[in-house]
Design a protein around this motif. Structure first.
Motif, PDB file in Angstrom:
ATOM      1  N   ILE A  40       3.607   1.689   3.063  1.00  0.00           N
ATOM      2  CA  ILE A  40       4.645   2.693   2.756  1.00  0.00           C
ATOM      3  C   ILE A  40       4.258   4.162   2.650  1.00  0.00           C
ATOM      4  CG2 ILE A  40       6.759   3.533   1.294  1.00  0.00           C
ATOM      5  CD1 ILE A  40       6.691   0.783   0.054  1.00  0.00           C
ATOM      6  N   GLY A  41       4.769   4.990   3.592  1.00  0.00           N
ATOM      7  CA  GLY A  41       4.369   6.370   3.600  1.00  0.00           C
ATOM      8  C   GLY A  41       5.144   7.332   4.394  1.00  0.00           C
ATOM      9  N   ASP A  42       4.889   8.602   4.347  1.00  0.00           N
ATOM     10  CA  ASP A  42       5.652   9.610   5.054  1.00  0.00           C
ATOM     11  C   ASP A  42       5.227  10.030   6.337  1.00  0.00           C
ATOM     12  OD1 ASP A  42       3.882  11.115   3.545  1.00  0.00           O
ATOM     13  OD2 ASP A  42       5.126  12.833   3.507  1.00  0.00           O
ATOM     14  N   ASP A  43       4.079   9.988   6.707  1.00  0.00           N
ATOM     15  CA  ASP A  43       3.234  10.276   7.839  1.00  0.00           C
ATOM     16  C   ASP A  43       3.434   9.382   8.953  1.00  0.00           C
ATOM     17  OD1 ASP A  43       1.375  11.129   9.749  1.00  0.00           O
ATOM     18  OD2 ASP A  43       0.781  12.687   8.227  1.00  0.00           O
ATOM     19  N   VAL A  44       3.977   9.639   9.995  1.00  0.00           N
ATOM     20  CA  VAL A  44       4.300   8.881  11.240  1.00  0.00           C
ATOM     21  C   VAL A  44       2.627   8.290  11.925  1.00  0.00           C
ATOM     22  CG1 VAL A  44       5.062   8.330  13.466  1.00  0.00           C
ATOM     23  CG2 VAL A  44       6.455   9.154  11.402  1.00  0.00           C
ATOM     24  N   SER A  45       2.115   9.439  12.091  1.00  0.00           N
ATOM     25  CA  SER A  45       0.838   9.313  12.931  1.00  0.00           C
ATOM     26  C   SER A  45      -0.197   8.762  12.038  1.00  0.00           C
ATOM     27  CB  SER A  45       0.467  10.882  13.463  1.00  0.00           C
ATOM     28  OG  SER A  45      -0.036  11.574  12.317  1.00  0.00           O
ATOM     29  N   ILE A  46      -0.259   8.913  10.705  1.00  0.00           N
ATOM     30  CA  ILE A  46      -1.270   8.144   9.947  1.00  0.00           C
ATOM     31  C   ILE A  46      -0.762   7.278   9.013  1.00  0.00           C
ATOM     32  CG2 ILE A  46      -2.842   8.397   7.948  1.00  0.00           C
ATOM     33  CD1 ILE A  46      -3.321  11.496   9.085  1.00  0.00           C
ATOM     34  N   ASP A  47      -0.017   7.079   8.337  1.00  0.00           N
ATOM     35  CA  ASP A  47       0.660   5.885   7.466  1.00  0.00           C
ATOM     36  C   ASP A  47       1.273   4.809   8.196  1.00  0.00           C
ATOM     37  OD1 ASP A  47      -0.178   7.374   5.278  1.00  0.00           O
ATOM     38  OD2 ASP A  47       2.008   8.561   5.176  1.00  0.00           O
ATOM     39  N   ILE A  48       1.760   5.102   9.405  1.00  0.00           N
ATOM     40  CA  ILE A  48       2.546   4.222  10.277  1.00  0.00           C
ATOM     41  C   ILE A  48       1.711   3.800  11.346  1.00  0.00           C
ATOM     42  CG2 ILE A  48       4.684   3.598  11.585  1.00  0.00           C
ATOM     43  CD1 ILE A  48       4.961   4.171   8.338  1.00  0.00           C
ATOM     44  N   MET A  49       1.456   4.506  12.221  1.00  0.00           N
ATOM     45  CA  MET A  49       0.872   4.179  13.609  1.00  0.00           C
ATOM     46  C   MET A  49      -0.438   3.522  13.371  1.00  0.00           C
ATOM     47  SD  MET A  49       3.074   4.957  15.448  1.00  0.00           S
ATOM     48  CE  MET A  49       2.307   4.356  17.292  1.00  0.00           C
ATOM     49  N   LEU A  77       0.926  -1.095   0.100  1.00  0.00           N
ATOM     50  CA  LEU A  77       0.003  -0.040   0.099  1.00  0.00           C
ATOM     51  C   LEU A  77       0.753   1.328   0.094  1.00  0.00           C
ATOM     52  CD1 LEU A  77      -1.776  -2.347   0.927  1.00  0.00           C
ATOM     53  CD2 LEU A  77      -2.648  -0.632   2.641  1.00  0.00           C
ATOM     54  N   PHE A  78       0.575   2.230  -0.924  1.00  0.00           N
ATOM     55  CA  PHE A  78       1.396   3.413  -0.858  1.00  0.00           C
ATOM     56  C   PHE A  78       0.614   4.854  -0.622  1.00  0.00           C
ATOM     57  CE2 PHE A  78       3.228   0.626  -4.164  1.00  0.00           C
ATOM     58  CZ  PHE A  78       4.392   0.765  -3.953  1.00  0.00           C
ATOM     59  N   ASP A  79       1.161   5.490   0.329  1.00  0.00           N
ATOM     60  CA  ASP A  79       0.637   6.747   0.451  1.00  0.00           C
ATOM     61  C   ASP A  79       0.592   7.537  -0.815  1.00  0.00           C
ATOM     62  OD1 ASP A  79      -0.172   9.593   1.569  1.00  0.00           O
ATOM     63  OD2 ASP A  79       2.089   9.702   1.569  1.00  0.00           O
ATOM     64  N   THR A 133       4.715  10.777  -1.141  1.00  0.00           N
ATOM     65  CA  THR A 133       5.516   9.136  -1.047  1.00  0.00           C
ATOM     66  C   THR A 133       5.358   8.910  -2.675  1.00  0.00           C
ATOM     67  OG1 THR A 133       4.548   8.509   0.855  1.00  0.00           O
ATOM     68  CG2 THR A 133       4.985   6.898  -0.635  1.00  0.00           C
ATOM     69  N   ILE A 134       4.285   8.946  -3.188  1.00  0.00           N
ATOM     70  CA  ILE A 134       4.399   8.643  -4.779  1.00  0.00           C
ATOM     71  C   ILE A 134       4.176  10.114  -5.686  1.00  0.00           C
ATOM     72  CG2 ILE A 134       2.673   7.907  -6.453  1.00  0.00           C
ATOM     73  CD1 ILE A 134       3.947   5.458  -5.275  1.00  0.00           C
ATOM     74  N   ALA A 135       3.704  10.845  -5.290  1.00  0.00           N
ATOM     75  CA  ALA A 135       3.723  12.211  -5.750  1.00  0.00           C
ATOM     76  C   ALA A 135       3.902  13.487  -5.048  1.00  0.00           C
ATOM     77  CB  ALA A 135       2.517  12.158  -6.716  1.00  0.00           C
ATOM     78  N   HIS A 136       4.070  14.596  -5.702  1.00  0.00           N
ATOM     79  CA  HIS A 136       4.075  15.887  -5.044  1.00  0.00           C
ATOM     80  C   HIS A 136       3.310  16.989  -5.791  1.00  0.00           C
ATOM     81  CE1 HIS A 136       7.330  17.569  -7.619  1.00  0.00           C
ATOM     82  NE2 HIS A 136       7.671  16.351  -7.737  1.00  0.00           N
ATOM     83  N   SER A 137       3.257  18.010  -5.197  1.00  0.00           N
ATOM     84  CA  SER A 137       2.102  19.100  -5.840  1.00  0.00           C
ATOM     85  C   SER A 137       3.138  20.110  -6.439  1.00  0.00           C
ATOM     86  CB  SER A 137       1.342  19.614  -4.985  1.00  0.00           C
ATOM     87  OG  SER A 137       0.394  20.568  -5.595  1.00  0.00           O
ATOM     88  N   ARG A 138       2.899  20.550  -7.658  1.00  0.00           N
ATOM     89  CA  ARG A 138       3.999  21.496  -8.424  1.00  0.00           C
ATOM     90  C   ARG A 138       2.715  22.957  -8.307  1.00  0.00           C
ATOM     91  NH1 ARG A 138       4.338  21.531 -13.176  1.00  0.00           N
ATOM     92  NH2 ARG A 138       3.203  19.870 -13.817  1.00  0.00           N
ATOM     93  N   ASN A 139       3.408  24.079  -7.875  1.00  0.00           N
ATOM     94  CA  ASN A 139       2.450  25.276  -8.120  1.00  0.00           C
ATOM     95  C   ASN A 139       1.300  25.184  -7.226  1.00  0.00           C
ATOM     96  OD1 ASN A 139       4.585  26.532  -9.877  1.00  0.00           O
ATOM     97  ND2 ASN A 139       3.354  25.216 -11.631  1.00  0.00           N
ATOM     98  N   PRO A 140       1.414  24.717  -6.062  1.00  0.00           N
ATOM     99  CA  PRO A 140       0.110  24.804  -5.025  1.00  0.00           C
ATOM    100  C   PRO A 140      -0.318  26.122  -4.920  1.00  0.00           C
ATOM    101  CG  PRO A 140       2.244  24.689  -3.686  1.00  0.00           C
ATOM    102  CD  PRO A 140       2.691  24.229  -5.242  1.00  0.00           C
ATOM    103  N   THR A 200       5.222  -1.903   8.139  1.00  0.00           N
ATOM    104  CA  THR A 200       5.345  -0.454   7.626  1.00  0.00           C
ATOM    105  C   THR A 200       6.645  -0.103   7.382  1.00  0.00           C
ATOM    106  OG1 THR A 200       5.751   0.175  10.062  1.00  0.00           O
ATOM    107  CG2 THR A 200       3.369   0.254   9.136  1.00  0.00           C
ATOM    108  N   VAL A 201       6.872   0.782   6.326  1.00  0.00           N
ATOM    109  CA  VAL A 201       8.225   1.420   6.090  1.00  0.00           C
ATOM    110  C   VAL A 201       8.007   2.820   5.871  1.00  0.00           C
ATOM    111  CG1 VAL A 201      10.214   1.681   4.339  1.00  0.00           C
ATOM    112  CG2 VAL A 201       8.865  -0.667   4.539  1.00  0.00           C
ATOM    113  N   LEU A 202       8.625   3.857   6.876  1.00  0.00           N
ATOM    114  CA  LEU A 202       8.618   5.188   6.894  1.00  0.00           C
ATOM    115  C   LEU A 202       9.479   5.698   5.725  1.00  0.00           C
ATOM    116  CD1 LEU A 202       7.557   7.820   8.101  1.00  0.00           C
ATOM    117  CD2 LEU A 202       9.495   7.468   9.764  1.00  0.00           C
ATOM    118  N   LEU A 203       8.861   6.577   5.088  1.00  0.00           N
ATOM    119  CA  LEU A 203       9.789   7.041   3.821  1.00  0.00           C
ATOM    120  C   LEU A 203      10.231   8.455   4.406  1.00  0.00           C
ATOM    121  CD1 LEU A 203      10.675   6.483   0.704  1.00  0.00           C
ATOM    122  CD2 LEU A 203       8.447   7.890   0.118  1.00  0.00           C
TER     123      LEU A 203
END
Length: 225
Positions: free
Chosen positions: A172-181, A7-9, A13-20, A190-193
């Protein structure tokens, strides 16, 4: 270790936002059009729609999403203003990280089921994910799960769709409280990115990786156990 799914966040993790678009920019535009909507008010309404309304109604584009945001604060704008606001947000595009496609391909080479798990509305990132679609088994957003991501129901729904047990999945995700915990409480590996090397001595996840290629190598090692 029997691993059958990854499972990917999405964001970070997979993508980021340009020009938010910032809340200040949205406010400045609305004020320039004669509507007194200020940044904190707009932000509060946006979050309510993103976390509460989108999971219920599944908006298909920025027009319907933003119309709901403005409805939440009892502001009715003319069509030209709504079109302009939507156009402002359409400049913000999701973009895959350079390692995303290769890693999702590698997961499929190992015959693993794959999923994206995110609260974010599908229309915001669907185009960016097109290269990944042949290698994804499912995309679960707030609408598919009928909840936002801090609710364990989203992870349970994803496992249900993939037909795997928690112990057979890796998140796999970059948010400890949500993706990991939350994943760990459900029994998911879990793998923390940590792309920006900010997590240091994190002990909450089963492993820490600085990029997706490292994360998939960790999973490969688990599979060989």
């Amino acid at each position: 270790m029997s691993i059958k799914a990854v499972l990917f966040d999405l964001y970070g993790t997979i993508a980021h936002s340009r020009n938010p678009v910032t809340d200040q920019e949205a406010s400045d535009y609305l004020v320039s059009r004669g509507y007194e909507v200020y940044p904190q008010t707009f932000m509060a309404a946006w979050r309510f729609v993103a976390f509460i309304d989108y999971p219920r109604y599944g908006y298909k584009n920025y027009h319907s999403f933003l119309k709901r945001v403005l409805w939440r604060i009892k502001v009715r704008v003319d069509k030209e203003t709504l079109d302009g606001l939507a156009k402002l947000y359409e400049r913000s595009q999701f973009e895959l990280y350079p390692d995303a496609l290769e890693v999702v391909k590698k997961a499929k080479e190992h015959r693993l089921k794959t999923a994206i798990v995110t609260t974010i509305a599908l229309f915001k990132f669907q185009k960016a994910l097109e290269p990944l679609l042949p290698y994804l088994d499912t995309i679960v957003t707030g609408y598919e799960a009928r909840c936002e991501k801090s609710n364990p129901k989203m992870f349970r729904r994803t496992l249900e769709i993939l037909n795997v047990k928690p112990s057979e999945a890796v998140m796999i995700g970059d948010d400890v409280s949500i993706d990991i915990m939350i994943s760990k409480k459900l029994g998911i590996h879990t793998v923390l990115l940590d792309r920006e090397h900010k997590m240091g001595g994190d002990k909450s996840s089963d492993a820490v990786a600085e990029n997706l290629l490292e994360a998939v190598k960790i999973i490969e090692a688990w599979i060989r156990r």
